[in-house]
Design a protein around this motif. Structure first.
Motif, short mmCIF file in Angstrom:
data_model
loop_
_atom_site.label_atom_id
_atom_site.label_comp_id
_atom_site.label_asym_id
_atom_site.label_seq_id
_atom_site.Cartn_x
_atom_site.Cartn_y
_atom_site.Cartn_z
N ALA A 155 76.78 66.17 -12.78
CA ALA A 155 77.07 66.33 -11.60
C ALA A 155 78.01 67.55 -11.34
CB ALA A 155 77.77 65.17 -10.80
N GLY A 156 78.90 68.01 -12.52
CA GLY A 156 79.87 69.10 -12.23
C GLY A 156 80.93 68.71 -11.15
N ALA A 157 81.60 69.61 -10.63
CA ALA A 157 82.83 69.36 -9.90
C ALA A 157 82.50 68.90 -8.56
CB ALA A 157 83.70 70.50 -9.88
N PRO A 172 75.86 67.62 -6.07
CA PRO A 172 76.31 65.95 -5.33
C PRO A 172 76.58 66.32 -3.76
CG PRO A 172 77.28 66.40 -7.31
CD PRO A 172 76.73 67.67 -6.99
N LEU A 173 77.20 67.30 -3.33
CA LEU A 173 77.65 67.48 -2.02
C LEU A 173 76.49 67.90 -1.05
CD1 LEU A 173 81.06 69.00 -2.11
CD2 LEU A 173 80.50 66.59 -2.28
N ILE A 174 75.51 68.54 -1.60
CA ILE A 174 74.21 68.85 -1.12
C ILE A 174 73.58 67.39 -0.69
CG2 ILE A 174 72.03 69.78 -1.22
CD1 ILE A 174 73.21 72.36 -2.44
N ALA A 175 73.59 66.74 -1.69
CA ALA A 175 72.87 65.39 -1.74
C ALA A 175 73.67 64.34 -0.47
CB ALA A 175 72.86 64.67 -2.87
N LYS A 209 71.57 55.66 -1.69
CA LYS A 209 72.97 55.77 -2.53
C LYS A 209 72.73 57.01 -3.64
CE LYS A 209 73.50 51.21 -1.64
NZ LYS A 209 74.83 51.15 -0.55
N LEU A 210 74.08 57.27 -4.01
CA LEU A 210 74.08 58.27 -5.03
C LEU A 210 74.86 57.69 -6.49
CD1 LEU A 210 75.46 59.25 -1.93
CD2 LEU A 210 75.27 61.42 -3.24
N HIS A 211 74.45 57.96 -7.39
CA HIS A 211 75.02 57.68 -8.61
C HIS A 211 75.13 59.03 -9.46
CE1 HIS A 211 76.22 55.15 -12.17
NE2 HIS A 211 75.85 56.11 -12.78
N LEU A 212 76.62 59.36 -9.77
CA LEU A 212 76.81 60.91 -10.22
C LEU A 212 77.72 60.34 -11.42
CD1 LEU A 212 78.31 61.85 -6.78
CD2 LEU A 212 75.93 62.28 -7.72
N THR A 213 77.20 61.42 -12.58
CA THR A 213 78.02 61.35 -13.84
C THR A 213 78.37 62.63 -14.18
OG1 THR A 213 76.08 61.24 -15.15
CG2 THR A 213 76.81 59.32 -14.69
N GLU A 214 79.57 62.54 -14.83
CA GLU A 214 79.91 63.98 -15.39
C GLU A 214 81.02 63.79 -16.44
OE1 GLU A 214 80.72 67.64 -16.45
OE2 GLU A 214 79.31 67.13 -14.90
N LEU A 215 81.04 64.65 -17.59
CA LEU A 215 81.70 64.30 -18.92
C LEU A 215 82.93 65.24 -18.89
CD1 LEU A 215 79.36 63.25 -21.67
CD2 LEU A 215 81.05 62.01 -20.95
N HIS A 216 82.80 66.52 -18.20
CA HIS A 216 83.79 67.40 -18.64
C HIS A 216 85.18 66.98 -18.13
CE1 HIS A 216 85.86 71.15 -18.55
NE2 HIS A 216 84.80 71.74 -19.24
N ASP A 219 86.17 68.77 -14.77
CA ASP A 219 85.42 68.68 -13.33
C ASP A 219 85.26 67.26 -13.07
OD1 ASP A 219 84.81 71.28 -13.31
OD2 ASP A 219 82.79 71.16 -14.41
N PHE A 220 85.44 66.26 -14.00
CA PHE A 220 85.03 64.76 -13.44
C PHE A 220 86.20 64.54 -12.52
CE2 PHE A 220 86.33 60.13 -13.91
CZ PHE A 220 85.13 59.82 -13.48
N PRO A 221 87.52 64.58 -12.61
CA PRO A 221 88.45 64.31 -11.72
C PRO A 221 88.19 64.85 -10.08
CG PRO A 221 89.53 64.84 -13.82
CD PRO A 221 88.09 65.31 -13.79
N LEU A 222 87.87 66.13 -10.45
CA LEU A 222 87.40 66.87 -8.89
C LEU A 222 86.23 65.89 -8.62
CD1 LEU A 222 87.70 70.38 -10.18
CD2 LEU A 222 89.39 69.17 -8.99
N LEU A 223 85.25 65.78 -9.15
CA LEU A 223 84.23 65.09 -8.60
C LEU A 223 84.55 63.54 -8.00
CD1 LEU A 223 81.02 65.04 -8.31
CD2 LEU A 223 80.99 63.97 -10.54
N ARG A 224 85.37 63.05 -8.77
CA ARG A 224 85.95 61.64 -8.35
C ARG A 224 86.67 61.59 -7.02
NH1 ARG A 224 89.66 59.05 -12.67
NH2 ARG A 224 90.93 60.94 -11.84
N ASN A 225 87.41 62.77 -6.89
CA ASN A 225 88.04 62.89 -5.74
C ASN A 225 87.55 63.24 -4.47
OD1 ASN A 225 90.57 62.35 -7.19
ND2 ASN A 225 91.22 64.70 -7.50
#
Length: 280
Positions: free
Chosen positions: A43-45, A101-104, A113-120, A123-129
């Motif tokens: 998912a990225g940031a 993720p934001l387009i979705a 529903k959205l299910h988003l995963t990111e390992l970096h 980037d993960f904390p930015l996505l979570r926020n």
């Protein structure tokens, strides 16, 4: 490993293609009332600042989204995607670019529903926020490929799985095929949308051959090239392989892709193609 940051490439021609296809698939799924799952494996940031150090250093968005987002003749089919970009920008200044993720999130309905995963690790904390106040979303720091085993099929039995790895490792080209194959076994009616970069054409031919060998039917291939194939460094094109595309997607992209190619590649080089890798 895990050094790739999409922020260097955000909003380029590949993002325009990927997010156009993503938006049209979502709009197609929304034609039925029943909710669906949007699963984003890499998912990225989520949100990217185009005036930030990374995007400014490469300036790739100037030859991508910047060339089309304020055009007067935006095709109707492009409006869901362009509308999502405009929702994150005020006036005529292009400051932010929304990732998939934001387009979705912008396009999905309240019951989807959205299910988003990111390992970096950055980037993960930015996505979570971005999604901490979004009740429709689950955000995890997890292996995206494993989600096609762990999260499918969804309770709704409807869904779009977007697979957009960084292809840092050559093994990613094999991993995407095996992951889709595993996911398809669990969720044969799902829409699987795989993005790929064309750096070495032979690598893409091999990946496509492996997809054909899975026995999965109805795989649509959509590709946009901004330069001819080359053995030199750099991405010349990108594409999408879509398993179980909504019934109108082929015609929609055949209508839309020439316009995108004309605007993104004023010189006319490269190509724009829509064809069946595997038919019905």
């Amino acid at each position: 490993m895990l050094s790739y940051r999409h922020s260097f490439h955000v909003g380029n021609h590949a993002d325009v293609l990927k997010h156009t296809v993503q938006s049209l698939i979502i709009e197609g799924l929304k034609e039925k009332e029943k909710p669906f799952l949007y699963l984003d494996t890499h998912a990225g940031a989520g949100r990217y600042q185009l005036s930030g150090e990374h995007a400014e250093r490469t300036g790739e968005y100037l030859e991508g989204i910047a060339r089309i987002w304020q055009h007067d003749d935006i095709p109707e089919l492009l409006k869901p995607y362009i509308g999502a970009v405009r929702a994150f920008n005020q006036g005529k200044t292009l400051r932010f670019y929304p990732g998939s993720p934001l387009i979705a999130r912008h396009l999905l309905r309240p019951d989807d529903k959205l299910h988003l995963t990111e390992l970096h690790s950055s980037d993960f904390p930015l996505l979570r926020n971005e999604f901490q106040k979004e009740p429709r979303a689950r955000v995890e720091r997890a292996d995206g490929y494993q989600q096609l085993k762990a999260r499918l099929p969804p309770p709704s039995r409807r869904g779009l799985i977007l697979i957009d790895p960084p292809y840092e490792l050559k093994s990613d080209y094999q991993a995407v095929v095996s992951s889709i194959h595993e996911g398809y076994k669990r969720f044969a009616t799902g829409v699987f949308a795989l993005w790929y970069p064309v750096v070495m054409r032979q690598q893409i031919k091999k990946m496509c051959n492996e997809m054909q060998a899975t026995g999965i039917r109805r795989i649509l291939q959509i590709e946009l090239a901004v330069r001819p194939d080359s053995d030199q460094r750099g991405m010349t094109a990108s594409g999408m392989l879509v398993v179980n595309p909504p019934w109108r997607l082929e015609h929609q992209m055949k209508t839309l892709l020439p316009w995108l190619h004309e605007k993104l590649v004023p010189t006319g080089i490269g190509h724009a193609r829509v064809s069946w890798l595997v038919p019905e």
